[in-house]
Design an enzyme around this catalytic site. Sequence first.
Site, PDB file in Angstrom:
ATOM      1  N   CYS A  93       0.746  -1.182   0.295  1.00 15.64           N
ATOM      2  CA  CYS A  93       0.208  -0.147   0.025  1.00 15.64           C
ATOM      3  C   CYS A  93       0.977   1.165   0.284  1.00 15.64           C
ATOM      4  O   CYS A  93       2.043   1.260  -0.501  1.00 15.64           O
ATOM      5  CB  CYS A  93      -1.066   0.149   1.207  1.00 15.64           C
ATOM      6  N   ASN A 115       2.627   1.307   4.544  1.00 13.63           N
ATOM      7  CA  ASN A 115       2.408   0.500   4.969  1.00 13.63           C
ATOM      8  C   ASN A 115       2.612   0.014   6.531  1.00 13.63           C
ATOM      9  O   ASN A 115       3.057  -0.492   7.254  1.00 13.63           O
ATOM     10  CB  ASN A 115       3.786  -0.025   4.802  1.00 13.63           C
ATOM     11  N   CYS A 144      -1.436   0.498   7.284  1.00 10.84           N
ATOM     12  CA  CYS A 144      -2.975   0.829   7.577  1.00 10.84           C
ATOM     13  C   CYS A 144      -3.319  -0.478   6.398  1.00 10.84           C
ATOM     14  O   CYS A 144      -2.828  -2.195   7.613  1.00 10.84           O
ATOM     15  CB  CYS A 144      -3.796   2.060   6.617  1.00 10.84           C
ATOM     16  N   ARG A 145      -3.618  -0.332   5.160  1.00 15.50           N
ATOM     17  CA  ARG A 145      -3.761  -1.474   4.118  1.00 15.50           C
ATOM     18  C   ARG A 145      -3.376  -2.854   4.292  1.00 15.50           C
ATOM     19  O   ARG A 145      -3.730  -3.927   4.882  1.00 15.50           O
ATOM     20  CB  ARG A 145      -4.493  -1.156   2.913  1.00 15.50           C
ATOM     21  N   SER A 146      -2.308  -2.652   3.966  1.00 15.20           N
ATOM     22  CA  SER A 146      -1.044  -4.060   3.822  1.00 15.20           C
ATOM     23  C   SER A 146      -0.436  -4.893   4.490  1.00 15.20           C
ATOM     24  O   SER A 146      -0.377  -5.351   4.595  1.00 15.20           O
ATOM     25  CB  SER A 146       0.204  -3.606   2.565  1.00 15.20           C
ATOM     26  N   ASP A 186      -8.195   4.051   1.144  1.00  8.12           N
ATOM     27  CA  ASP A 186      -7.191   4.026   2.141  1.00  8.12           C
ATOM     28  C   ASP A 186      -8.088   4.800   3.294  1.00  8.12           C
ATOM     29  O   ASP A 186      -9.293   5.487   2.754  1.00  8.12           O
ATOM     30  CB  ASP A 186      -6.636   5.607   1.655  1.00  8.12           C
TER      31      ASP A 186
HETATM   32  P1  4NP Z   1      -2.134   2.832   3.891  1.00  4.56           P
HETATM   33  O1  4NP Z   1      -2.242   4.006   4.949  1.00  4.56           O
HETATM   34  O2  4NP Z   1      -1.340   3.127   3.066  1.00  4.56           O
HETATM   35  O3  4NP Z   1      -3.213   1.740   4.352  1.00  4.56           O
HETATM   36  O4  4NP Z   1      -0.968   2.456   4.976  1.00  4.56           O
HETATM   37  C1  4NP Z   1      -1.712   5.271   4.977  1.00  4.56           C
HETATM   38  C2  4NP Z   1      -1.191   5.598   5.489  1.00  4.56           C
HETATM   39  C3  4NP Z   1      -0.659   6.796   5.927  1.00  4.56           C
HETATM   40  C4  4NP Z   1      -0.552   7.794   5.105  1.00  4.56           C
HETATM   41  C5  4NP Z   1      -1.530   7.196   3.572  1.00  4.56           C
HETATM   42  C6  4NP Z   1      -2.359   6.507   3.870  1.00  4.56           C
HETATM   43  N1  4NP Z   1       0.058   8.943   5.392  1.00  4.56           N
HETATM   44  O5  4NP Z   1      -0.257   9.875   4.130  1.00  4.56           O
HETATM   45  O6  4NP Z   1       0.441   9.515   5.974  1.00  4.56           O
END
Ligand code: 4NP
Length: 161
Positions: free
Chosen positions: A8, A11, A13-15, A125
């Site tokens: 993602c 790294n 939340c989703r992945s 997201d």
């Molecule tokens: P992820 O979510 O891609 O599912 O881990 C996010 C985590 C942090 C951010 C964006 C999306 N960020 O902008 O810090």
Amino acid sequence: MIRVLFVCLGNICRSPMAEAVFNSSVEKTGLSGLIDSDSAGTSDYHIGEPPDSRTMDIVHKYRLELNHQGRQFTASDFDKFDYIVAMDQSNLSNIKRLLPNDMSDERIFLMRDFDHKADTKDVPDPYWSEADGFEEVYQILLRSCQNFIDYLKKNRADLTT
Ligand code: 4NP
């Protein structure tokens, strides 16, 4: 061993949630020891950090296991993993940008390629959402991971022998 990498943006939340859901489904399907997974982010925003607390809430709620530190996806992951599964189309294009010219992209998928209920190609997201956004991501990942495992069982002779 078949190695799968979920990717993602951050790294956190989703992945990492995909990694935890997938590993649990692999175990329930009786394929432990044959398939393994890890996760990474296309960005360097959260290197070395633990998963988001809202992802860990889901991990605990559904009795999953997750021990992960944020890391950034690199081109060397193309050699280390058999399948790379992106959470959204933006992640996918960032991954493909790092793909060496002589390497095929046929091992790179979108998670929702395996979600028969999907009305969009993206796992949303949840970073800026409330807890319900993480619950929605969990439900998407649960369906998609099971279908991905079914795909691997159909397409990998080494899983049926
Ligand atoms: P992820 O979510 O891609 O599912 O881990 C996010 C985590 C942090 C951010 C964006 C999306 N960020 O902008 O810090």
